[in-house]
Scaffold this motif. Structure first.
Motif, PDB file in Angstrom:
ATOM      1  N   GLY A 153       0.812  -1.415   0.046  1.00 50.72           N
ATOM      2  CA  GLY A 153       0.130   0.010  -0.052  1.00 50.72           C
ATOM      3  C   GLY A 153       0.875   1.300  -0.053  1.00 50.72           C
ATOM      4  O   GLY A 153       0.299   2.314   0.296  1.00 50.72           O
ATOM      5  N   GLY A 154       2.066   1.113  -0.326  1.00 52.48           N
ATOM      6  CA  GLY A 154       2.845   2.356  -0.452  1.00 52.48           C
ATOM      7  C   GLY A 154       3.639   2.833   0.647  1.00 52.48           C
ATOM      8  O   GLY A 154       4.467   3.957   0.651  1.00 52.48           O
ATOM      9  N   ASN A 155       3.892   2.063   1.601  1.00 50.60           N
ATOM     10  CA  ASN A 155       4.744   2.383   2.793  1.00 50.60           C
ATOM     11  C   ASN A 155       6.010   1.722   2.658  1.00 50.60           C
ATOM     12  O   ASN A 155       6.340   0.759   3.291  1.00 50.60           O
ATOM     13  CB  ASN A 155       4.089   1.974   4.082  1.00 50.60           C
ATOM     14  CG  ASN A 155       2.760   2.443   4.513  1.00 50.60           C
ATOM     15  OD1 ASN A 155       2.542   3.670   4.192  1.00 50.60           O
ATOM     16  ND2 ASN A 155       1.704   1.728   4.810  1.00 50.60           N
ATOM     17  N   CYS A 156       6.723   2.241   1.758  1.00 50.35           N
ATOM     18  CA  CYS A 156       8.012   1.716   1.432  1.00 50.35           C
ATOM     19  C   CYS A 156       9.157   2.702   1.522  1.00 50.35           C
ATOM     20  O   CYS A 156       8.862   3.780   1.511  1.00 50.35           O
ATOM     21  CB  CYS A 156       7.863   1.234  -0.137  1.00 50.35           C
ATOM     22  SG  CYS A 156       6.146   0.046  -0.392  1.00 50.35           S
ATOM     23  N   ILE A 157      10.205   1.949   1.507  1.00 52.63           N
ATOM     24  CA  ILE A 157      11.436   2.725   1.160  1.00 52.63           C
ATOM     25  C   ILE A 157      12.251   2.638  -0.135  1.00 52.63           C
ATOM     26  O   ILE A 157      11.826   1.347  -0.446  1.00 52.63           O
ATOM     27  CB  ILE A 157      12.733   2.711   2.206  1.00 52.63           C
ATOM     28  CG1 ILE A 157      13.106   1.468   2.583  1.00 52.63           C
ATOM     29  CG2 ILE A 157      12.045   3.353   3.555  1.00 52.63           C
ATOM     30  CD1 ILE A 157      14.123   1.304   3.460  1.00 52.63           C
ATOM     31  N   GLU A 158      12.934   3.089  -0.736  1.00 50.55           N
ATOM     32  CA  GLU A 158      13.745   2.938  -1.806  1.00 50.55           C
ATOM     33  C   GLU A 158      15.229   2.971  -1.473  1.00 50.55           C
ATOM     34  O   GLU A 158      15.400   3.913  -0.688  1.00 50.55           O
ATOM     35  CB  GLU A 158      13.198   3.643  -2.947  1.00 50.55           C
ATOM     36  CG  GLU A 158      11.909   3.449  -3.433  1.00 50.55           C
ATOM     37  CD  GLU A 158      11.341   4.375  -4.741  1.00 50.55           C
ATOM     38  OE1 GLU A 158      10.698   3.798  -5.706  1.00 50.55           O
ATOM     39  OE2 GLU A 158      11.942   5.567  -4.824  1.00 50.55           O
ATOM     40  N   VAL A 159      16.235   2.267  -2.026  1.00 52.77           N
ATOM     41  CA  VAL A 159      17.592   2.413  -1.887  1.00 52.77           C
ATOM     42  C   VAL A 159      18.101   2.274  -3.463  1.00 52.77           C
ATOM     43  O   VAL A 159      17.638   1.981  -4.333  1.00 52.77           O
ATOM     44  CB  VAL A 159      17.875   1.154  -1.021  1.00 52.77           C
ATOM     45  CG1 VAL A 159      17.509   1.161   0.321  1.00 52.77           C
ATOM     46  CG2 VAL A 159      17.922  -0.167  -1.669  1.00 52.77           C
ATOM     47  N   ALA A 160      19.372   2.726  -3.465  1.00 50.10           N
ATOM     48  CA  ALA A 160      19.963   2.775  -4.607  1.00 50.10           C
ATOM     49  C   ALA A 160      21.498   2.294  -4.229  1.00 50.10           C
ATOM     50  O   ALA A 160      22.089   2.690  -3.195  1.00 50.10           O
ATOM     51  CB  ALA A 160      20.384   4.103  -4.987  1.00 50.10           C
ATOM     52  N   ALA A 161      21.939   1.254  -4.966  1.00 43.00           N
ATOM     53  CA  ALA A 161      23.290   0.580  -4.389  1.00 43.00           C
ATOM     54  C   ALA A 161      24.367   0.920  -5.638  1.00 43.00           C
ATOM     55  O   ALA A 161      25.368   0.271  -5.495  1.00 43.00           O
ATOM     56  CB  ALA A 161      22.968  -0.836  -4.390  1.00 43.00           C
ATOM     57  N   ASN A 162      24.176   1.791  -6.226  1.00 44.94           N
ATOM     58  CA  ASN A 162      25.170   2.095  -7.193  1.00 44.94           C
ATOM     59  C   ASN A 162      26.162   3.370  -7.117  1.00 44.94           C
ATOM     60  O   ASN A 162      26.780   3.804  -7.914  1.00 44.94           O
ATOM     61  CB  ASN A 162      24.560   2.165  -8.757  1.00 44.94           C
ATOM     62  CG  ASN A 162      23.508   3.588  -8.665  1.00 44.94           C
ATOM     63  OD1 ASN A 162      22.829   3.871  -7.989  1.00 44.94           O
ATOM     64  ND2 ASN A 162      23.853   4.450  -9.767  1.00 44.94           N
ATOM     65  N   ILE A 163      25.986   4.043  -5.948  1.00 45.35           N
ATOM     66  CA  ILE A 163      26.665   4.964  -5.574  1.00 45.35           C
ATOM     67  C   ILE A 163      27.974   4.671  -4.601  1.00 45.35           C
ATOM     68  O   ILE A 163      27.470   4.263  -3.509  1.00 45.35           O
ATOM     69  CB  ILE A 163      25.880   6.334  -4.899  1.00 45.35           C
ATOM     70  CG1 ILE A 163      24.829   6.426  -5.745  1.00 45.35           C
ATOM     71  CG2 ILE A 163      26.951   7.444  -4.487  1.00 45.35           C
ATOM     72  CD1 ILE A 163      24.956   7.162  -7.112  1.00 45.35           C
ATOM     73  N   PRO A 164      29.224   4.831  -4.876  1.00 43.13           N
ATOM     74  CA  PRO A 164      30.273   4.253  -4.207  1.00 43.13           C
ATOM     75  C   PRO A 164      30.376   5.089  -2.724  1.00 43.13           C
ATOM     76  O   PRO A 164      30.293   6.022  -2.560  1.00 43.13           O
ATOM     77  CB  PRO A 164      31.398   4.537  -5.062  1.00 43.13           C
ATOM     78  CG  PRO A 164      31.041   4.883  -6.498  1.00 43.13           C
ATOM     79  CD  PRO A 164      29.531   5.395  -6.226  1.00 43.13           C
ATOM     80  N   GLY A 165      30.545   4.077  -1.766  1.00 37.89           N
ATOM     81  CA  GLY A 165      30.675   4.613  -0.483  1.00 37.89           C
ATOM     82  C   GLY A 165      29.319   4.768   0.185  1.00 37.89           C
ATOM     83  O   GLY A 165      29.421   4.861   1.570  1.00 37.89           O
ATOM     84  N   VAL A 166      28.181   5.075  -0.312  1.00 36.92           N
ATOM     85  CA  VAL A 166      26.937   5.387   0.495  1.00 36.92           C
ATOM     86  C   VAL A 166      25.789   4.591  -0.355  1.00 36.92           C
ATOM     87  O   VAL A 166      25.765   4.111  -1.320  1.00 36.92           O
ATOM     88  CB  VAL A 166      26.528   6.760   0.493  1.00 36.92           C
ATOM     89  CG1 VAL A 166      27.811   7.565   0.952  1.00 36.92           C
ATOM     90  CG2 VAL A 166      26.453   7.369  -1.139  1.00 36.92           C
ATOM     91  N   VAL A 167      24.664   4.508   0.910  1.00 33.53           N
ATOM     92  CA  VAL A 167      23.529   4.037   0.377  1.00 33.53           C
ATOM     93  C   VAL A 167      22.354   5.050   0.334  1.00 33.53           C
ATOM     94  O   VAL A 167      22.025   5.230   1.543  1.00 33.53           O
ATOM     95  CB  VAL A 167      23.180   2.362   1.147  1.00 33.53           C
ATOM     96  CG1 VAL A 167      21.915   2.114   0.388  1.00 33.53           C
ATOM     97  CG2 VAL A 167      24.290   1.522   0.706  1.00 33.53           C
ATOM     98  N   PRO A 168      22.006   5.522  -0.715  1.00 35.17           N
ATOM     99  CA  PRO A 168      20.857   6.387  -0.381  1.00 35.17           C
ATOM    100  C   PRO A 168      19.690   5.912  -0.257  1.00 35.17           C
ATOM    101  O   PRO A 168      19.305   4.721  -0.695  1.00 35.17           O
ATOM    102  CB  PRO A 168      20.818   7.147  -1.843  1.00 35.17           C
ATOM    103  CG  PRO A 168      22.104   6.951  -2.645  1.00 35.17           C
ATOM    104  CD  PRO A 168      22.601   5.722  -2.065  1.00 35.17           C
ATOM    105  N   VAL A 169      18.755   6.534   0.737  1.00 35.50           N
ATOM    106  CA  VAL A 169      17.542   5.643   1.023  1.00 35.50           C
ATOM    107  C   VAL A 169      16.546   6.610   1.217  1.00 35.50           C
ATOM    108  O   VAL A 169      16.650   7.955   1.540  1.00 35.50           O
ATOM    109  CB  VAL A 169      17.642   5.193   2.466  1.00 35.50           C
ATOM    110  CG1 VAL A 169      16.363   4.467   3.009  1.00 35.50           C
ATOM    111  CG2 VAL A 169      18.513   4.056   2.621  1.00 35.50           C
TER     112      VAL A 169
END
Length: 66
Positions: free
Chosen positions: A19-35
């Protein structure tokens, strides 16, 4: 910090169809994980150090197995 060549490629878990209660992550940025909040893709993103994100995932896995 990202550049135009290092734009985050966002994804969310296949388990997140709730129902839309989600987080998204990105694993393609060196050294950090954006959330970020999937309901607000233009909003702010937390920049988690990659080692801290790995420790967080390890803790979740251990709790699930224990």
């Amino acid at each position: 910090m990202t550049t135009t060549t290092d734009s985050p490629r966002w994804f969310k878990s296949s388990y997140s169809n709730n129902g839309g209660n989600c987080i998204e992550v990105a694993a393609n940025i060196p050294g950090v994980v954006p959330v970020r909040d999937s309901k607000d893709p233009g909003g702010p993103a937390l920049m988690i150090p990659a080692m801290a994100w790995g420790a967080f995932l390890d803790t979740l896995k251990a709790a699930r197995l224990g």
